[in-house]
Scaffold this motif. Structure first.
Motif, short mmCIF file in Angstrom:
data_model
loop_
_atom_site.label_atom_id
_atom_site.label_comp_id
_atom_site.label_asym_id
_atom_site.label_seq_id
_atom_site.Cartn_x
_atom_site.Cartn_y
_atom_site.Cartn_z
N PRO A 109 -15.45 12.61 0.48
CA PRO A 109 -16.39 13.87 0.26
C PRO A 109 -16.39 13.91 1.72
N ASN A 110 -16.78 15.49 2.12
CA ASN A 110 -17.44 16.21 2.76
C ASN A 110 -16.53 16.43 4.47
N TYR A 111 -15.18 15.16 3.87
CA TYR A 111 -14.27 15.20 4.98
C TYR A 111 -13.21 16.65 4.73
N THR A 119 -7.52 17.80 7.94
CA THR A 119 -6.87 17.00 8.68
C THR A 119 -7.10 15.48 8.49
N ASP A 120 -8.33 15.52 8.62
CA ASP A 120 -8.85 13.98 8.56
C ASP A 120 -8.56 13.07 7.24
N ILE A 121 -8.61 14.07 5.65
CA ILE A 121 -7.81 13.09 5.34
C ILE A 121 -6.79 13.12 4.61
N GLU A 122 -5.69 13.94 5.85
CA GLU A 122 -4.34 14.27 5.39
C GLU A 122 -4.50 12.40 6.93
N LYS A 123 -4.56 12.39 7.08
CA LYS A 123 -4.67 11.07 8.88
C LYS A 123 -4.94 9.83 7.91
N ILE A 124 -6.17 10.04 7.35
CA ILE A 124 -6.50 8.71 6.78
C ILE A 124 -5.60 8.21 5.65
N SER A 125 -5.74 9.55 4.53
CA SER A 125 -4.48 9.39 3.25
C SER A 125 -3.33 8.90 4.37
N ALA A 181 -11.66 14.71 -1.42
CA ALA A 181 -10.09 14.78 -2.10
C ALA A 181 -10.48 13.75 -2.00
N PHE A 182 -9.80 13.89 -3.14
CA PHE A 182 -9.46 11.55 -3.95
C PHE A 182 -7.99 11.31 -4.17
N ILE A 183 -8.31 10.31 -4.00
CA ILE A 183 -6.63 9.74 -3.65
C ILE A 183 -6.32 8.53 -4.87
#
Length: 347
Positions: A87-89, A92-98, A37-39
């Motif tokens: 990349p390749n996350y 769950t981790d993406i939402e956490k970092i975001s 994903a990207f933000i």
């Protein structure tokens, strides 16, 4: 809060500032991966130039947050936008970092006490290879349009994404223009410098192979202009500007003038001209300087060395060096004259 106090609070933030140029040159397949994903964050509604200092600090904070994670990349795109790629996350981790990034940004927006600054966020998950910048923008616009059709995103947000894209291109062109000016424009006279002159000469030599049209070089050096430098540094610079103006007004519209390596040296490149007419034009320039400066504090003259391509040299360095030697010879026999290079000046 004052800017200085704000900087003290976040003095540990990274100073690394990957920008749009870095994004264009990056290994796109690496920073996006096969899925992830990207933000895109956008700080908008800026009202004055000082806001850029706060925005810069906001972006430094984002970099500081994501630097604690491996394989998460951040780039500042344009003036007010930052993209973070995961990349390749897993989701769950993406939402956490975001969430962590967004909380930090919202906190900082409160601290800087700029209520009119607003934060916009656009998130896109993907499950496909992104191998180029073109792939990225195509994916971005395709998904924005799909969400617009399904009423999941407002037209305001769509405009924000389009603004980000066009602003990045505009800033890139501006940066390129600025870099080009630094590299090829003389900052005293405002005319092209020796780097631009050598490139122009190389191009003319290449064109000669097709059109067989010769060209000439006038190497011009002012006579006794150090007297102006003795008045002041600015007086010397102003005399350089005056000389460049007189030279430009005395040559043909298709001719090019360049400030050369030092002091009051200029090179004029005359396209599609023979040797005889080159000498006539050089004499016209010499006379123009003498006449137009006669009422100056120190009346000025110039010495001119002339070479012609291809008879006087087969490459850029030979042409310039021989024109410079002809100029030196003109000075040695009394100055204020035009001399064409010949082989007797070789030593």
């Amino acid at each position: 809060m004052e800017i200085k106090a704000f900087d003290d609070v976040y003095s540990n933030c990274s100073s690394v500032r990957p920008n749009f140029f870095d994004f264009l040159e990056a290994d796109i397949s690496k920073i996006f991966g096969e899925k992830g994903a990207f933000i895109v964050f956008n700080v908008y509604n800026s009202k004055n130039e000082n806001d850029e200092l706060y925005i810069e600090s906001i972006f430094k904070l984002v970099r500081n947050v994501i630097s604690t994670y491996s394989n998460v990349y951040g780039f500042i795109l344009g003036t007010n936008d930052i993209i973070i790629t995961f990349p390749n996350y897993n989701l769950t981790d993406i939402e956490k970092i975001s969430c962590k990034v967004e909380v930090s940004l919202n906190n900082i927006m409160k601290i800087i006490e700029k209520p009119y600054l607003q934060l916009n966020k656009f998130t896109l998950k993907y499950n496909q290879n992104i191998n180029s910048v073109e792939d990225f923008y195509e994916l971005l616009f395709d998904n924005v349009m799909k969400q617009e059709e399904s009423k999941e995103v407002s037209r305001v947000k769509l405009k924000s994404i389009i603004h980000m894209f066009t602003n990045n291109i505009r800033n890139t062109l501006h940066s390129y223009k600025y870099a080009n000016e630094l590299a090829f424009i003389d900052d005293v006279s405002g005319i092209s410098n020796h780097r631009a002159g050598k490139l122009f000469l190389s191009k003319l030599i290449e064109e000669y192979m097709e059109n067989r049209k010769g060209f000439a070089i006038m190497f011009i050096d002012g006579d006794n202009l150090k007297r102006y430098n003795n008045i002041s540094y600015e007086a010397g610079n102003q005399m350089i500007r005056n000389l460049s103006t007189i030279i430009k007004s005395s040559i043909r519209c298709e001719d090019k003038v360049f400030r050369w390596l030092s002091g009051d040296e200029f090179v004029v490149i005359l396209k599609d001209i023979d040797g005889q007419n080159t000498l006539k034009l050089a004499e016209r320039v010499r006379k123009a300087v003498q006449v137009q400066t006669k009422n100056y504090i120190y009346p000025t003259t110039i010495s001119v060395g002339v070479t012609h391509y291809p008879s006087d040299g087969k490459n850029v360095n030979d042409l310039i060096n021989r024109a410079e030697k002809a100029n030196a010879y003109a000075k040695s026999i009394g100055k204020n004259r035009v001399i064409k290079w010949n082989s007797s000046m070789a030593d």
